[in-house]
Motif scaffolding. Structure first.
Motif, short mmCIF file in Angstrom:
data_model
loop_
_atom_site.label_atom_id
_atom_site.label_comp_id
_atom_site.label_asym_id
_atom_site.label_seq_id
_atom_site.Cartn_x
_atom_site.Cartn_y
_atom_site.Cartn_z
N LEU A 52 0.83 -1.20 0.00
CA LEU A 52 0.00 0.00 0.00
C LEU A 52 0.87 1.26 0.00
N LEU A 53 1.89 1.28 0.87
CA LEU A 53 2.78 2.44 0.95
C LEU A 53 3.60 2.59 -0.32
N VAL A 54 4.05 1.48 -0.87
CA VAL A 54 4.83 1.54 -2.11
C VAL A 54 3.97 2.09 -3.24
N GLY A 55 2.74 1.62 -3.32
CA GLY A 55 1.83 2.11 -4.35
C GLY A 55 1.51 3.58 -4.20
N GLY A 68 -2.14 -4.79 -2.33
CA GLY A 68 -1.77 -3.56 -1.63
C GLY A 68 -1.20 -2.52 -2.58
N ILE A 69 -0.31 -2.94 -3.49
CA ILE A 69 0.27 -2.01 -4.45
C ILE A 69 -0.81 -1.45 -5.37
N LEU A 110 -4.08 -1.10 -4.79
CA LEU A 110 -4.93 -0.16 -4.06
C LEU A 110 -4.19 1.13 -3.77
N GLY A 111 -2.90 1.01 -3.40
CA GLY A 111 -2.12 2.20 -3.10
C GLY A 111 -1.97 3.13 -4.28
N ALA A 112 -1.83 2.56 -5.47
CA ALA A 112 -1.70 3.38 -6.68
C ALA A 112 -2.94 4.24 -6.90
N TYR A 113 -4.11 3.69 -6.59
CA TYR A 113 -5.35 4.47 -6.71
C TYR A 113 -5.49 5.49 -5.58
N ALA A 114 -5.10 5.08 -4.35
CA ALA A 114 -5.25 5.96 -3.20
C ALA A 114 -4.30 7.15 -3.27
#
Length: 257
Positions: A14-17, A224-225, A227-231
């Protein structure tokens, strides 16, 4: 414990994304500090993890035409031999030895702090370079500096699994300030694939990869990646990078304490 690793993989992904920072600076310290995984196993497993995830990223950037392959070749000329030599050095001095494990912890801490510097000051460094074009390298000097940067990154990545992300991108920005942000990201990911793959093979040879752990991390990190890219679009980049920098400084302090 398996569920904890899946959740950790998701959180790091998530953080990486959201931030674009390589997972090594987050995953390796997390495995070492929170779960008590030995530094050598944490590094080896994270390298195998990175080689797989970055391979997917390289395919995407290649399709978009955002990889500068001549620069990738120069980086690899320095990075790949350095990765092999670093693996041989770890083999000679005993990667699973307790003292070597402590040394790896210190190298991880230094690499984390370099990542923090890259996060906080990349824009200022780029602004300075653009304001002083007379200091920009050209021709053979630029090629030599790129190869030397690759050798530095290859050594850091093999020993600590950290360096191919934020540090590598910052060096690219300093050496090639005319690259677009997408080209920096694509080139940085592309050279990191063979580097992390060779380093991972080295750690496999050393017996420092936990394959079950690798699988559970992948299960969590892939969604996670994504979702993170969208967030990332909904959260200011300055807030994200500031939070990440604070987290990494705390991690580095804990590693050397």
């Amino acid at each position: 414990m398996t569920l904890s690793f899946v959740v950790s993989g998701f959180a790091v992904g998530l953080l990486v994304g959201m931030t674009g920072v390589g997972g090594g600076s987050l995953m390796t310290p997390l495995l070492t500090l929170m779960f008590g995984v030995s530094p050598s196993i944490a590094v080896g497993t994270d390298l195998a993890f990175a080689s797989l995830t970055k391979g997917v990223g390289t395919f995407t950037h290649r399709m978009r035409g955002t990889v500068r392959w001549p620069i990738v070749r120069r980086l690899c000329i320095g990075a790949l031999p350095a990765a092999v030599l670093a693996s041989l050095a770890l083999k000679k001095f005993g990667v699973l030895d307790k003292e070597i494990g402590q040394l790896i912890r210190y190298v991880i801490a230094v690499s984390v702090m370099l990542t923090v510097v890259a996060l906080l000051f990349k824009r200022k460094m780029l602004a300075w370079i653009n304001a002083h074009p007379q200091y920009q390298l050209q021709g053979g000097a630029l090629t030599a500096a790129t190869i030397a940067s690759g050798a530095l990154l290859g050594t850091l990545v093999t020993i600590s699994s950290i360096g191919a992300g934020a540090i590598g991108a910052t060096l690219l920005v300093m050496l090639y300030p005319r690259l677009t942000a997408a080209e920096v990201a694509g080139t940085d990911i592309a050279y990191a694939v063979p580097l992390t793959a060779i380093a991972a093979v080295g750690h496999w040879w050393l017996g420092s990869i936990n394959w079950e752990l690798l699988l559970t991390l992948l299960v969590g990190s892939v969604p996670g990646i994504t979702l993170g890219a969208y967030a990332a679009r909904a959260v200011p980049e300055r807030v994200l990078r500031g939070l990440l920098a604070f987290t990494l400084v705390s991690v580095a302090a804990k590693l050397i304490s």
